[in-house]
Design an enzyme around this catalytic site. Structure first.
Site, mmCIF file in Angstrom:
data_model
loop_
_atom_site.group_PDB
_atom_site.id
_atom_site.type_symbol
_atom_site.label_atom_id
_atom_site.label_comp_id
_atom_site.label_asym_id
_atom_site.label_seq_id
_atom_site.Cartn_x
_atom_site.Cartn_y
_atom_site.Cartn_z
ATOM 1 N N CYS A 1 0.731 -1.337 -0.105
ATOM 2 C CA CYS A 1 0.482 -0.151 -0.240
ATOM 3 C C CYS A 1 1.126 1.025 -0.170
ATOM 4 O O CYS A 1 0.518 2.383 -0.431
ATOM 5 C CB CYS A 1 -1.096 0.450 1.035
ATOM 6 N N HIS B 1 -1.907 1.526 7.024
ATOM 7 C CA HIS B 1 -2.797 1.674 5.427
ATOM 8 C C HIS B 1 -1.965 2.937 5.781
ATOM 9 O O HIS B 1 -1.950 4.201 6.332
ATOM 10 C CB HIS B 1 -3.953 1.981 5.776
#
EC number: 3.4.19.12
Length: 311
Positions: free
Chosen positions: A92, A175
């Site tokens: 990510c 994230h």
């Protein structure tokens, strides 16, 4: 590292800068932002976007499938907006980086278009017109991007970063997402969302205040005292600015920073287990020849017990 896997990499300005340079990107670097301050972002202008790292809260979901917690879904994004769904684990960070870079390579987004290099240009051209899911699959299958990403994996003979266990799933997850301006709007580009998220009108002049406001609202949704966030600005190479304005002191400072990044990245890629083992064998051999091996062991045990008691 398993063949074809994507390893975990560190959120670090030197790592990210070297990663994109390995992909052929020129004239861009990352700067860590210590505080949520619009003036700091403005001082680094031109800023192509920011990369935000946060603790992922699985229980925070949109009120309805068609409404994000902040902003609005761009269900029919413009053709020149690059957005890819996240289809792979551990990547990510790289995906958030590409979400900014691949939207800042033309004059419609910035007066200083990024030279993304031949490899990323080919990838972007190839995936033009693809839906987000197919773009994500194309990214996951890009050997060039995966190799550049994995070059900064933690060197360890004991841990396979591409394998997730039940314990990993139960622990904290983090994230990355990107924020950048395209076509006069501020976009939140999160591969886990179904669409890009628009936060309204935004130009280069208003970007610092606009993105800080969005980030402050996002952070406010966390429990008081939560500090596990990281924010990096994607900026034009500061050495270029120093040369343009003739600031020798700034240029030397930035060159020192680059040398430090190079050294740190060399250490990240290195595995010192064998070296440490040889050193220990050498020390043990010397103590044994001197007849002090048992004494050395007992002394080490005693020091360890003292530290444990103090802890």
């Amino acid at each position: 590292m398993a063949d074809g896997g994507w390893s975990t990499i560190e959120s670090d300005e030197g790592v990210f800068t070297s990663l994109i340079e390995n992909l052929g990107v020129k004239g861009v670097q990352f700067e860590e932002l210590i505080s949520l301050d619009a003036d700091t972002i403005r001082s680094l202008s031109p800023v192509y976007g920011v990369i935000f790292l946060f603790k992922y809260q699985r229980d925070q979901s949109p009120e309805t499938p068609n409404t994000p917690l902040d902003g609005t879904y761009e269900t029919n994004p413009p053709d020149n907006l690059f957005f890819a769904a996240q289809t792979i684990q551990n990547a990510c960070g790289t995906q958030a980086i590409l979400s900014v870079l691949l939207n800042q390579d033309n004059t419609s987004s910035t007066p200083y278009p990024i030279d993304i290099g031949a490899e990323l240009r080919s990838f972007k051209d190839f995936t033009t017109g693809f839906p987000a899911e197919l773009r994500g699959e194309a990214l996951s299958n890009s050997e060039t991007v995966r190799t550049a990403h994995n070059a900064f994996a933690r060197a360890s003979p004991f841990v396979d970063e591409t394998v997730r266990t039940a314990r990993d799933e139960e622990g904290d997850a983090y994230h990355f997402i990107g924020y950048t301006g395209v076509n006069g709007k501020l976009y939140e580009l999160d591969g886990l969302q179904p669409y890009p998220i628009s936060h309204g009108e935004c130009d280069a002049g208003s970007f610092p205040e606009k993105v800080i406001g969005v980030l402050q609202r996002r952070i406010a949704r966390y429990p008081e005292g939560e500090t596990r966030f990281n924010l990096m600005a994607v900026v034009r190479d500061l050495r270029e600015r120093a040369r343009e304005i003739g600031d020798a002191e700034m240029l030397e400072r930035e060159e020192r920073k680059r040398r430090a990044w190079e050294w740190e990245n060399t250490l990240r890629r290195s595995n010192f287990v064998g070296f440490i083992g040889e050193v220990l064998k050498g020390v043990a051999g010397t103590k044994e020849k001197e007849g002090k091996f048992d004494e050395w062991i007992e002394k080490a045990k005693g020091e360890t017990e003292k530290r444990l008691r103090r802890g």
